[in-house]
Design a protein around this motif. Structure first.
Motif, PDB file in Angstrom:
ATOM      1  N   LEU A 529      42.912 111.559 -48.286  1.00  0.00           N
ATOM      2  CA  LEU A 529      42.703 112.663 -48.987  1.00  0.00           C
ATOM      3  C   LEU A 529      41.807 113.753 -48.005  1.00  0.00           C
ATOM      4  O   LEU A 529      41.044 113.545 -47.268  1.00  0.00           O
ATOM      5  N   PRO A 530      41.902 115.076 -48.447  1.00  0.00           N
ATOM      6  CA  PRO A 530      40.731 115.861 -47.886  1.00  0.00           C
ATOM      7  C   PRO A 530      39.591 115.732 -48.506  1.00  0.00           C
ATOM      8  O   PRO A 530      39.106 115.041 -49.328  1.00  0.00           O
ATOM      9  N   GLU A 531      38.604 116.224 -47.713  1.00  0.00           N
ATOM     10  CA  GLU A 531      37.234 115.750 -47.799  1.00  0.00           C
ATOM     11  C   GLU A 531      36.499 116.370 -49.136  1.00  0.00           C
ATOM     12  O   GLU A 531      35.559 115.738 -49.599  1.00  0.00           O
ATOM     13  N   GLU A 536      37.736 119.055 -55.949  1.00  0.00           N
ATOM     14  CA  GLU A 536      38.804 119.622 -56.491  1.00  0.00           C
ATOM     15  C   GLU A 536      39.272 119.020 -57.899  1.00  0.00           C
ATOM     16  O   GLU A 536      39.584 119.526 -58.942  1.00  0.00           O
ATOM     17  N   ALA A 537      39.059 117.902 -57.990  1.00  0.00           N
ATOM     18  CA  ALA A 537      39.143 117.073 -59.330  1.00  0.00           C
ATOM     19  C   ALA A 537      38.357 117.589 -60.258  1.00  0.00           C
ATOM     20  O   ALA A 537      38.737 117.693 -61.557  1.00  0.00           O
ATOM     21  N   ALA A 538      37.034 117.595 -60.115  1.00  0.00           N
ATOM     22  CA  ALA A 538      36.114 118.410 -60.913  1.00  0.00           C
ATOM     23  C   ALA A 538      36.327 119.393 -61.576  1.00  0.00           C
ATOM     24  O   ALA A 538      36.316 119.787 -62.455  1.00  0.00           O
ATOM     25  N   ALA A 579      30.710 113.838 -60.756  1.00  0.00           N
ATOM     26  CA  ALA A 579      31.362 115.139 -60.689  1.00  0.00           C
ATOM     27  C   ALA A 579      31.999 115.652 -62.103  1.00  0.00           C
ATOM     28  O   ALA A 579      31.799 116.788 -62.317  1.00  0.00           O
ATOM     29  N   VAL A 580      32.789 114.956 -62.373  1.00  0.00           N
ATOM     30  CA  VAL A 580      33.574 115.276 -63.641  1.00  0.00           C
ATOM     31  C   VAL A 580      32.856 115.468 -64.798  1.00  0.00           C
ATOM     32  O   VAL A 580      32.790 116.566 -65.475  1.00  0.00           O
TER      33      VAL A 580
END
Length: 824
Positions: A529-531, A536-538, A579-580
Motif C-alpha cells: 500500500l502507499p504510505e 486516504e481512508a480517513a 484517524a477515521v
C-alpha cells in the motif's frame, strides 16, 4: 436369527477373529475406519467440524460446504435452542459428505486469552459451555450423526500441545475442565469422545486410564467410543487397556504391533474385544452398520440448502455483541451514505484456521453485505491498512509436474486451482517422498514493486521469469505454519512490468517424515500500500454519513498449532481507527476476532460491534445488525481484559504457568479463570463476562425461589420477571449466579448456574424459570473425592451480566449434602 434379521453388534463381535478385531481399532485412512468385508461391516467416515462439515477433502480447497459461525460466536448467543438447531443442520451437511461422525463440538475452556483455538470453543465458563455443547450434541445425534466432543481434557493452549503435560489441580479439573465433558456425556448423551494431544498430570490423555475408564466410563456411565486426536496416540496395548478404542488416522501407526502384543495376553484380548464392540456400536448408532453411506470423497455432495443458509445468517446476527453504542448511534438509517474502511472490509472473515477451516459456499464481506443492503452507490470503500500475517494467497493456481526425488522424469502432471496446496493425498503413482515443479502466471496491470512469499512444509524456491526471488530451501527456517510442521514465511520483492510473468516454484518434501505426514506449499503475492493509505481512508470516511471501520484478525493469526501473538491488533489498525474517528464522529468499529483484543481508541469510539468469525453469510448478517433488521443479542462468553497482565495466566512474563516450561504447564490459578479471576483480584475489565447491549432495554425484577430452605438432595425453582422497557422488540439473557456465604474451602465469589435467552416485544413481560439442584451449590472436595454442598446460606444473584447483578436472594441449606464420585 432368521434370514431377514440383520446381525447385531454381539453377533458380529462373536464372529470376528482377533486379527479382525484389531483391524477395527485403527483407521483405514485419514477419514475412514476399517471395513471387514467378510462380515459385511462397512467403513464409517468422519469429518472435521465444529463450524461446518468439510468432508474428506483437503484443508485447503475441496468440495463446497456450509460454513456456520465459529464456536465463540455460537457461545455468544447463550441460546440452547439455537445450538440444537445448528446441530440438526450440521447432521444433514455431514450426511451429504458421506460422514456418520462429526469431530465436534469443542468444549475446552478459555483459560488464557492467548489460546490459538479460542475461536473454536464456547466460553470461559464450564456451565455455559456444557449446556451449549449438550444442545449441539442432541441436535446432531437426533439426526443420526455422532458427535465427538473434544479435546478430552486439558488442551487449553497450543504451545507444545503434542507433548506438554497440563498439570491441573483436582478441584480445578473437576469444577472447571471436566464439567463440560461430564455434561456432554450425561445431558448430551454423546456417542463419541476425542482424547487430547497433551498429557494430563504426566500421562498422555490418549492412554490415561483414570481419565478414559475410571472417570469417563465408570463414574459418568459413558458407553460410546473414544478416539484419538489425529496422530495423538502413542502406544498399542497400553492405550487399549487405558480405554482408547480407535486410533486415528490410519493405517495403524502406534498400534502396528497390537496384534503381536495381544497373542499371549488374555487381558489385552478382552480389552480389544471391548474396544471393537464400541466401534461396532458407533456404526450401529449412526445407522451405517445396516445402511452404509457412500464414503468416497469424490462422491460428496456440495449443494446448498436454503434453510441452512438462512439459519447461518440468523445465528451470525444473534451472536454479535454490541459492546458500546453511545448516543444510540446504531442502528443507522437505510438511506445513509456509508464509508466501509479497513482490512476486513472487503474480505469475508468467516472462520478461523487449522482443521476448522473449510471451502465455504461463499464468504460475504461487510462491504458486500452493506452494498446489497444499501445499494452500491451509497457505499464507498478503502482498505486503509493490511492486517495479514502472511501475504495473500496467489489466486492463479498451478500446473504441477511431479517427480521422484533426484529425477527429472515427470511421473504425473495436474492442475491445482489455488496458490496454496496441502497434500494429504497424492495422485496415483506419486510416492510420499517426491519433488515437484509448479508453474503459474502473474498478470500485472501496471509496473510496480511487488511482494512475494513462500511458506512450506518441505523445501521451496520461487523464481519469477527465471530469477530467484525467494529461497526457502537453503534459507529454510522452521516456523509455526502447518500445525508447526512448516516453515516461517520467507519473503522477497521484485519490480514487475505490465504484462504476464512466469512463476516457477521448486518443491521437495520434508527429509524427515513426521507423524502428520504434511507436505504443503503456500505462494503469497501482493502490491504494498502507499504510505498515505491511512490518510486516504480517513479522508474518504469524512465524506460519508457513517463510517464502519472493519478491523480485527483472521484465520492466519487465530489457528490450530500456535497460540495468539498477544492482545494488540496486528498492523496499523489502531492508527486507522483513530484517524477515521478524527474525521467522522459517526464511526462504528466493527471488530472481527476469535477472542479479546485491546482497544486503545475505545473512549473515542461511539459504537463498537464484536462480530467474531460469523460464518459464510457474515456480511449480510453484519448489515442486518447495523441497519436494525436483526438484534445484536449476543452476550460475551469471555471476559475482555483491560490489559494483558490482567489475564489469569499472566502471559506478559512467560513461565511455568503459561505457556509452560520443560514439558509442563501448571494451572497455578486453579479455579480462578475468567470472571472468577476478575472478582478475586477486584479488576475492572474492558468488558465483563456476560456483557452485551441491544437496541432496546430490559428490566429484571421480583427474584423468587421455591423453596428458600433446602434439605440435602432437594432442588429449587428460581423465577425472575423480565420486561422490555424500550421501544423495539429484542432479546436479553437472564443470568443467575450462586454465591456461597460461608465455606470451609475457598470458593469463587460467584459462579454461573443458570441462564435463559428471552425475546420480548416492547412493554411485554414474562417470568423466567430456572432450576437449581444440589450440584449448583456444591464444590469438589478432593480429600473426600466427593461433591459437597455445606450447610448454610447461599446468595442467588440475577442480572444481565456478571457485573450487572442487581437482584439477590438468600436461600438456606439445612444440612450438608455429599455425593461421593461413584463407579457404576
Amino acid at each position: 436369527m432368521t434370514q431377514t434379521q440383520s446381525p447385531t453388534v454381539e453377533d458380529l463381535l462373536q464372529q470376528l477373529t482377533l486379527q479382525e478385531q484389531v483391524s477395527l481399532l485403527s483407521g483405514a485412512d485419514f477419514w475412514r475406519t476399517s471395513a471387514i468385508e467378510r462380515l459385511g461391516i462397512p467403513q464409517l467416515k468422519v469429518s472435521d467440524g465444529p463450524a461446518g462439515v468439510r468432508g474428506g477433502g483437503p484443508l485447503v480447497g475441496g468440495k463446497k460446504t456450509a460454513a456456520f459461525p465459529v464456536g465463540i460466536a455460537l457461545g455468544s448467543t447463550w441460546n440452547e435452542d439455537l445450538l440444537h438447531e445448528v446441530g440438526q443442520h450440521l447432521a444433514r451437511e455431514a450426511t451429504d459428505k458421506g460422514a456418520g461422525v462429526l469431530l465436534a463440538p469443542t468444549v475446552n475452556l478459555f483459560r488464557s486469552t492467548l489460546n490459538g483455538r479460542n475461536f473454536e470453543s464456547y466460553s470461559e465458563d464450564p456451565f455455559l459451555t456444557g449446556k451449549l455443547g449438550a444442545a449441539y450434541i442432541r441436535g446432531l445425534q437426533e439426526k443420526g450423526v455422532a458427535a465427538t466432543v473434544k479435546h478430552f481434557v486439558g488442551n487449553e493452549s497450543e504451545y507444545q500441545r503434542n507433548t506438554i503435560s497440563s498439570d491441573i489441580p483436582e478441584r480445578a479439573l473437576r469444577e472447571l475442565y471436566l464439567l463440560p465433558f461430564e455434561m456432554a456425556v450425561k445431558e448430551g448423551k454423546t456417542w463419541a469422545v476425542m482424547s487430547a494431544y497433551n498429557k494430563l498430570n504426566g500421562t498422555f490423555a490418549s492412554e490415561n486410564k483414570r481419565l478414559l475408564t475410571d472417570i469417563l466410563r465408570q463414574e459418568w456411565g459413558f458407553d460410546g467410543l473414544v478416539m484419538s486426536d489425529w496422530f495423538g496416540s502413542h502406544s498399542a496395548g497400553e492405550s487399549v487397556l487405558a480405554g482408547l478404542d480407535l486410533e486415528m488416522p490410519g493405517p495403524a501407526r502406534a498400534r502396528a504391533a497390537l496384534l503381536q502384543e495381544a497373542q499371549n495376553d488374555e487381558a489385552l484380548q478382552e480389552a480389544i474385544k471391548t474396544a471393537a464392540r464400541n466401534v461396532l456400536r458407533l456404526l450401529e448408532r449412526t445407522g451405517v452398520l445396516h445402511q452404509p453411506l457412500d464414503v468416497q470423497d469424490a462422491n460428496e455432495k456440495d449443494q446448498e440448502h436454503q434453510d441452512t443458509t438462512a439459519l447461518i445468517r440468523r445465528a451470525a446476527a444473534e451472536g454479535m455483541v454490541l459492546l458500546k453504542n453511545q448516543g444510540d448511534l446504531l442502528p443507522f438509517p437505510a438511506g445513509a451514505k456509508v464509508a466501509v474502511i479497513g482490512p476486513n472490509a472487503a474480505k469475508g472473515q468467516v472462520m478461523g484456521g487449522g482443521s476448522a477451516q473449510m471451502n465455504a459456499h461463499r464468504q460475504v464481506s461487510p462491504l458486500q453485505g452493506l452494498q446489497a443492503a444499501l445499494g452500491e452507490n451509497q457505499v464507498s470503500y478503502h482498505i486503509g491498512c493490511y492486517n495479514d500475517k502472511f501475504l495473500p494467497v496467489h489466486q492463479g493456481g498451478f500446473d504441477i509436474a511431479y517427480q521422484e526425488l533426484g529425477s527429472d522424469t515427470v511421473l504425473v502432471q495436474e492442475h491445482q486451482p489455488l496458490g496454496e496446496i496441502m497434500w494429504f493425498g497424492l495422485p496415483e503413482g506419486v510416492p510420499r517422498a517426491f519433488q515437484a515443479k509448479m508453474t503459474s502466471t502473474l498478470s500485472i496491470p501496471e509496473e510496480g514493486r511487488f511482494e512475494l512469499s513462500l511458506a512450506s512444509a518441505g523445501l521451496t524456491r520461487l523464481y519469477v521469469d527465471g530469477e530467484l526471488v525467494v529461497n526457502n530451501w537453503e534459507d529454510y527456517r522452521p516456523g509455526d505454519t502447518y500445525f508447526g510442521f512448516g516453515s516461517d514465511e520467507a519473503r522477497g520483492e521484485a519490480t514487475l512490468t505490465a504484462g504476464e510473468h512466469t512463476v516457477l516454484i521448486e518443491y521437495r518434501t520434508p527429509e524427515v517424515a513426521h507423524g502428520f505426514g504434511i507436505s504443503a506449499v503456500r505462494f503469497g503475492f501482493r502490491k504494498p500500500l502507499p504510505e498515505n493509505s491511512i490518510a486516504e481512508a480517513a479522508q474518504l470516511a469524512a465524506k460519508a454519513d457513517y463510517a464502519v471501520v472493519c478491523i480485527g484478525t483472521n484465520g492466519e493469526w487465530e489457528t490450530e498449532g500456535v497460540d495468539r501473538w498477544g492482545l494488540d491488533l496486528p498492523g496499523q489498525q489502531d492508527e486507522l481507527v483513530q484517524a477515521v474517528l478524527q474525521q467522522n464522529p459517526n464511526t462504528i468499529v466493527l471488530l472481527q476476532t476469535g477472542g479479546p483484543v485491546l482497544m486503545p481508541w475505545l473512549n473515542q469510539a461511539p459504537a463498537v460491534l464484536q462480530a467474531w468469525f460469523p460464518g459464510q453469510e457474515a456480511g449480510h448478517a453484519i448489515a442486518d445488525v447495523l441497519l436494525g433488521q436483526a438484534e445484536p443479542s449476543g452476550r460475551l462468553p469471555q471476559t475482555f481484559p483491560a490489559q494483558l497482565s490482567d489475564d489469569p495466566t499472566h502471559p506478559e512474563t512467560p513461565d511455568l504457568q503459561y505457556p509452560g516450561e520443560n514439558g509442563h504447564v501448571e494451572y497455578q490459578e486453579g479455579l480462578y479463570i475468567g470472571y472468577r479471576h476478575v472478582d478475586r483480584k477486584e479488576l475492572r475489565p474492558l468488558f465483563p463476562f456476560g456483557h452485551g447491549l441491544g437496541y432496546t432495554t430490559f428490566e429484571l425484577s421480583d427474584l423468587q425461589a421455591d423453596p428458600t430452605e433446602l434439605n440435602p438432595g432437594d432442588a429449587l425453582t428460581v423465577t425472575v420477571k423480565v420486561q422490555n422497557t424500550g421501544q423495539r422488540p429484542g432479546q436479553t439473557v437472564v443470568q443467575l449466579y450462586v454465591t456461597d456465604q460461608q465455606s470451609t474451602l475457598q470458593r469463587p465469589e460467584k459462579e454461573l448456574k443458570g441462564f435463559a435467552k428471552v425475546s420480548l416485544e416492547p412493554a411485554e413481560s414474562t417470568t423466567v424459570q430456572l432450576k437449581l439442584d444440589m450440584r449448583s451449590f456444591a464444590f469438589f472436595d478432593d480429600q473426600q473425592q466427593a461433591w459437597v454442598a455445606e450447610k448454610g446460606t447461599f446468595l442467588l444473584k440475577a442480572g444481565q451480566s456478571s457485573a450487572d447483578l442487581l437482584l439477590s436472594l438468600p436461600v438456606q441449606l439445612n444440612a450438608d449434602w455429599l455425593d461421593s464420585v461413584q463407579t457404576i
